[in-house]
Design an enzyme around this catalytic site. Structure first.
Site, PDB file in Angstrom:
ATOM      1  CG  ASP A 119       7.850  60.335 -42.318  1.00 43.87           C
ATOM      2  OD1 ASP A 119       6.816  60.694 -42.199  1.00 43.87           O
ATOM      3  OD2 ASP A 119       8.510  60.937 -43.358  1.00 43.87           O
ATOM      4  CB  THR A 150       7.794  63.428 -38.766  1.00 44.21           C
ATOM      5  OG1 THR A 150       8.082  62.208 -39.300  1.00 44.21           O
ATOM      6  CG2 THR A 150       8.646  63.705 -37.711  1.00 44.21           C
ATOM      7  CG  ASN A 152       0.621  63.574 -44.090  1.00 43.89           C
ATOM      8  OD1 ASN A 152      -0.147  62.979 -43.623  1.00 43.89           O
ATOM      9  ND2 ASN A 152       1.299  63.243 -45.476  1.00 43.89           N
ATOM     10  CD  GLN A 153      -4.983  68.464 -41.834  1.00 45.19           C
ATOM     11  OE1 GLN A 153      -4.373  69.276 -41.824  1.00 45.19           O
ATOM     12  NE2 GLN A 153      -6.464  68.326 -41.962  1.00 45.19           N
ATOM     13  CD  GLU A 155       1.688  60.192 -43.705  1.00 47.42           C
ATOM     14  OE1 GLU A 155       2.103  59.761 -44.609  1.00 47.42           O
ATOM     15  OE2 GLU A 155       2.299  61.021 -42.632  1.00 47.42           O
ATOM     16  CB  THR A 188       5.870  67.243 -41.655  1.00 41.39           C
ATOM     17  OG1 THR A 188       4.482  66.395 -42.365  1.00 41.39           O
ATOM     18  CG2 THR A 188       6.496  66.367 -40.735  1.00 41.39           C
ATOM     19  CB  THR A 235      10.829  67.513 -48.842  1.00 43.44           C
ATOM     20  OG1 THR A 235       9.495  66.923 -49.425  1.00 43.44           O
ATOM     21  CG2 THR A 235      11.560  68.119 -49.766  1.00 43.44           C
ATOM     22  N   GLY A 236      10.090  64.695 -47.247  1.00 41.61           N
ATOM     23  CA  GLY A 236       9.589  64.176 -45.507  1.00 41.61           C
ATOM     24  C   GLY A 236      10.630  63.474 -45.159  1.00 41.61           C
ATOM     25  CG  ASP A 237      12.097  60.240 -47.248  1.00 43.33           C
ATOM     26  OD1 ASP A 237      11.255  59.633 -46.462  1.00 43.33           O
ATOM     27  OD2 ASP A 237      12.233  59.996 -48.500  1.00 43.33           O
TER      28      ASP A 237
END
Length: 319
Positions: A119, A150, A152-153, A155, A188, A235-237
């Site tokens: 991530d 994973t 996000n947009q 990143e 994600t 939540t990302g983890d």
């Protein structure tokens, strides 16, 4: 199917993430759900804080690159450095991240089938919350080693240097990320408009599978996720850990892996918001402490999530 189950049970994950005494973020967010699903989790805590940094106060220690090396040395000396998976999340120090890269390279030599789930935590909504000198390390060293990514947009845009404004852009960015290394990429969350209206977020995924005959099959999917009006931490983890678990159980079916991952997320978040609102009382906004993920209470949902998020296959191709 006895032997198959035994194979699943002896699956060992090295998770290098933050640790908090109170609450759920980093390793605290990843370990329990992975253990519930039958994985052996070995944790290295990149930091040990009293709680996550969204509270008014936090205290704690940060693990240095040298200390990380010492811990890994101990594992190596005992010859127990054979892993099936590595999971990494937030890191805010280049030397630490470069040491992680060295460890991953060594572990991949020991087990060529090792799967690295990364991530690439760097920022969100157009702002970086890690030092900018981490970007080249992620780009040149970390992402090329990753098998499952994973971002996000924001990143994904940072890593590829491309902006995402349409679904076509997103597909192109995922393909660029594949070219950098990972065979599974999940965006994600994006700012793309959902066909189901503004109460939904759009996530996308792409999986490139090399077939024995040398050709590739590619599956791309799109998911609408119900938006929640609250800020959750960890939540990302949880997302990255669940992608690890469900792609392990469904290695060639990204659609199923993502549906199970996002359904777990949905159940945990729903239970959390309900609890937080009850605790805060009518008309009051819940505090960070009240919004800590209801992880232990969600054990049954983690083990066997009722599917509440459906993924749409955008296209499947072989070439």
């Amino acid at each position: 199917s006895q032997p198959r189950l035994a194979a699943v049970m002896e699956c060992r994950v090295l998770s290098i993430q933050s640790h908090v005494v109170r609450g759920y973020v980093g390793n605290k967010s990843a370990s329990f759900p992975l253990q519930v699903l039958g994985f052996e989790v070995d944790s290295i805590n990149s930091v040990q804080f009293s709680n996550h940094t969204g509270y008014a106060h936090w205290k704690g220690q940060v693990l240095t690159a040298e200390e990380l090396n010492v811990l890994y040395e101990g594992i190596k000396l005992n010859k127990v450095n054979l892993y099936d998976y590595i999971l990494t999340g937030y890191s805010r120090d280049t030397s630490f991240l470069e040491t992680v890269v060295d460890i991953i390279q060594e572990l991949k030599k020991i087990n060529p089938n090792l799967v690295y789930v990364c991530d690439p935590v760097m920022g969100d909504h157009g702002a970086m919350y890690v030092p900018e000198n981490l970007l080249p390390v992620y780009k040149d060293k970390v992402v090329p080693l990753a098998d499952i990514l994973t971002p996000n947009q924001f990143e994904a845009e940072l890593l590829t240097g491309r902006k995402i404004t349409t679904e076509e852009d997103a597909i192109e960015v995922m393909d660029l990320l594949h070219k950098m290394g990972p065979e599974t990429v999940v965006l994600t969350s994006t700012d793309l408009p959902s066909k189901r209206g503004d109460q939904f977020l759009v996530a996308l995924g792409s999986q490139k599978i090399a077939k024995p005959d040398g050709t590739n099959s590619n599956q791309k999917i799109c998911m609408d996720i119900p938006k929640v009006d609250a800020v959750f931490v960890g939540t990302g983890d949880l997302f990255a850990a669940m992608m690890l678990a469900w792609t392990h159980h469904h290695p060639k079916d990204l659609k199923m892996a993502c549906e199970k991952t996002l359904s777990v997320m949905h159940h945990v978040i729903k239970r959390t918001i309900k609890y937080a609102n009850e605790k805060a009382g009518p008309g009051k906004r819940p505090s960070p402490a009240q919004l800590e993920l209801r992880m232990v209470q969600s054990k049954a949902d983690i083990e066997n999530p009722a599917i509440v998020v459906e993924a749409k296959v955008l296209h499947k191709s072989s070439h």
